[in-house]
Enzyme design. Structure first.
Site, PDB file in Angstrom:
ATOM      1  N   HIS A   1       0.622  -1.139  -0.011  1.00 18.58           N
ATOM      2  CA  HIS A   1      -0.214  -0.007  -0.164  1.00 18.58           C
ATOM      3  C   HIS A   1       0.858   1.176   0.171  1.00 18.58           C
ATOM      4  O   HIS A   1       0.933   1.837   1.129  1.00 18.58           O
ATOM      5  CB  HIS A   1      -0.963  -0.100   1.051  1.00 18.58           C
ATOM      6  CG  HIS A   1      -2.093   0.884   1.065  1.00 18.58           C
ATOM      7  ND1 HIS A   1      -1.971   1.976   1.581  1.00 18.58           N
ATOM      8  CD2 HIS A   1      -3.240   0.677   0.657  1.00 18.58           C
ATOM      9  CE1 HIS A   1      -3.268   2.779   1.283  1.00 18.58           C
ATOM     10  NE2 HIS A   1      -3.885   1.962   0.847  1.00 18.58           N
ATOM     11  N   PHE A   2       1.560   1.848  -0.906  1.00 15.43           N
ATOM     12  CA  PHE A   2       1.909   1.109  -2.314  1.00 15.43           C
ATOM     13  C   PHE A   2       3.070   1.138  -2.276  1.00 15.43           C
ATOM     14  O   PHE A   2       3.833   1.786  -2.031  1.00 15.43           O
ATOM     15  CB  PHE A   2       0.982   2.156  -3.401  1.00 15.43           C
ATOM     16  CG  PHE A   2      -0.552   2.181  -3.259  1.00 15.43           C
ATOM     17  CD1 PHE A   2      -1.383   1.345  -3.716  1.00 15.43           C
ATOM     18  CD2 PHE A   2      -1.086   3.545  -2.260  1.00 15.43           C
ATOM     19  CE1 PHE A   2      -2.824   1.491  -3.413  1.00 15.43           C
ATOM     20  CE2 PHE A   2      -2.198   3.582  -2.355  1.00 15.43           C
ATOM     21  CZ  PHE A   2      -3.337   2.618  -2.734  1.00 15.43           C
TER      22      PHE A   2
END
EC number: 4.2.1.59
Length: 159
Positions: A58-59
């Site tokens: 993420h991410f």
């Protein structure tokens, strides 16, 4: 027995938090309580580091701390406030209780939270009756609101 604990200390470190909240790595999202007024308000924080497991996905090329975890940190802070307002700092009673989410309302995410941020939770008691507590407030980084929410929870017996 429900009572009010107005004479609580105002700061709690991780060793104290671990004695009251049941959460553990990777879901403990409160590092320190910096202000607590029983039945009124709490301020706490979590230091966000790149070593958080969540940043693996993420991410991968733009790490952003998930909003749902910001709200969870707010909820954990509110649970600490509710518990200590009722029973003070009592690790033995804490072993017999658990705080459950009931509702999450008026959630807004305003600014991304990234590694290196000190994520502060500022919550006030909106109302409570018995074991039902409603709190509302903000999550902030450097004094800027990154998220806000109202949360309702109940304190129950652990089975």
């Amino acid at each position: 027995m429900e009572q009010s604990h107005q004479n609580l200390q105002s700061q709690f470190f991780i060793e104290h938090i671990l004695q009251i909240l049941p959460h553990r790595y990777p879901m403990l999202l409160v590092d320190r309580i910096i202000e607590l007024q029983a039945n009124k308000k709490i301020a706490a924080y979590k230091n966000i580091t790149f070593n958080e497991d969540v940043f693996n996905g993420h991410f991968p090329n733009k790490p952003i701390f998930p909003g749902v975890l910001i709200v969870e940190g707010m909820a954990q802070s509110g649970g600490f406030l509710a518990f200590t307002s009722l029973w003070g700092f009592d690790p033995e009673i804490a072993k017999t209780k658990i705080v459950y989410f009931m509702t999450i309302d008026k959630v807004k995410f305003r600014i991304p939270v990234t590694p290196g941020d000190r994520l502060e939770y500022h919550l006030e008691v909106l109302k409570h009756k018995g074991m039902i507590w409603q709190v509302g407030g903000t999550a902030q980084v450097d004094g800027k609101v990154v998220a806000e929410a109202e949360l309702k929870a109940m304190i129950a017996e652990r089975e």
